[in-house]
Enzyme design. Structure first.
Site, short mmCIF file in Angstrom:
data_model
loop_
_atom_site.label_atom_id
_atom_site.label_comp_id
_atom_site.label_asym_id
_atom_site.label_seq_id
_atom_site.Cartn_x
_atom_site.Cartn_y
_atom_site.Cartn_z
N HIS A 18 15.45 -201.07 -99.26
CA HIS A 18 14.69 -201.81 -100.26
C HIS A 18 15.83 -202.66 -101.17
O HIS A 18 17.04 -202.13 -101.26
CB HIS A 18 13.91 -200.88 -101.12
CG HIS A 18 14.69 -199.66 -101.74
ND1 HIS A 18 15.31 -199.61 -102.73
CD2 HIS A 18 14.82 -198.12 -101.16
CE1 HIS A 18 15.94 -198.55 -103.23
NE2 HIS A 18 15.43 -197.81 -102.21
N GLU A 94 10.50 -192.40 -98.87
CA GLU A 94 11.94 -191.78 -98.90
C GLU A 94 11.68 -190.13 -99.00
O GLU A 94 10.61 -189.60 -99.42
CB GLU A 94 12.61 -192.16 -100.22
CG GLU A 94 14.00 -191.67 -100.44
CD GLU A 94 14.86 -192.09 -99.45
OE1 GLU A 94 14.77 -191.73 -98.34
OE2 GLU A 94 16.04 -192.65 -100.00
#
Length: 191
Positions: A18, A94
């Site tokens: 990201h 994550e």
């Protein structure tokens, strides 16, 4: 420019981290796992836009993303030029950094030097206190990526996830022990 075309029995996966958040850009950077669901910083949006431009000529059949905001915002920008379907996958989230969420490494070393030493020696086994270890991340991320790939044989896809998730996947693919994960680096919006 000649674009790679996957063979009918394979899938070309663009594994992307990201774009940057304020936590990534802080000096020193602060850990953000799954509990801090921060948006992209302006620089992170710029990174994601550049990555989308770079991949605009790649025929992406689909874009998969972690459910966290920073990954979704990055994935949306990448999917846009292709009008590709966008799928959120919870197992791409994550790592849970537990008690260390929002902290920088200097503060962590001061707070918990013994556990930090264990973590740095082998994050595969000694993960984040009250969080996950890298082996757990690899065990959830690799099977889901195998499933995704099996659905897209003969196609190219993008997968937008996170630093630790991507490192665990790449360590698996490259046959690198998780204790040596630091050999794998990926900047924000790295492909």
């Amino acid at each position: 420019m000649t674009l790679p075309c996957p063979a009918p029995d394979s899938c070309l996966v663009y594994l992307i981290r990201h774009g940057a958040t304020e936590h990534n850009l802080a000096q020193p950077p602060r850990l953000q796992g799954r509990r801090l669901d921060a948006p992209l910083a302006p620089e992170g949006r710029w990174q994601a836009e550049r990555t989308a431009q770079m991949l605009a000529q790649v025929p992406l059949a689909a874009v998969y993303t972690s459910p966290l905001l920073r990954a979704r915002q990055t994935a949306q920008l990448i999917a846009l030029p292709h009008q590709a379907p966008l799928y959120e996958v919870k197992d791409l989230v994550e790592i849970d950094v537990g008690q260390w969420e929002g902290m920088d490494w200097a503060a962590i070393r001061q707070l918990d030097p013994q556990w930090c030493e264990l973590f740095e020696a082998d994050a595969g086994q000694y993960g984040y206190p009250d969080g996950e270890n890298f082996q757990q991340v690899q065990q959830r991320a690799v099977p889901v990526l195998r499933q995704i790939v099996a659905q897209h044989l003969g196609q190219s896809i993008a997968v937008v996830s996170h630093n630790v998730v991507n490192r665990c996947v790449l360590a698996y693919v490259l046959g690198i022990p998780l204790a040596q994960y630091r050999r794998i680096t990926q900047d924000n919006c790295g492909v």
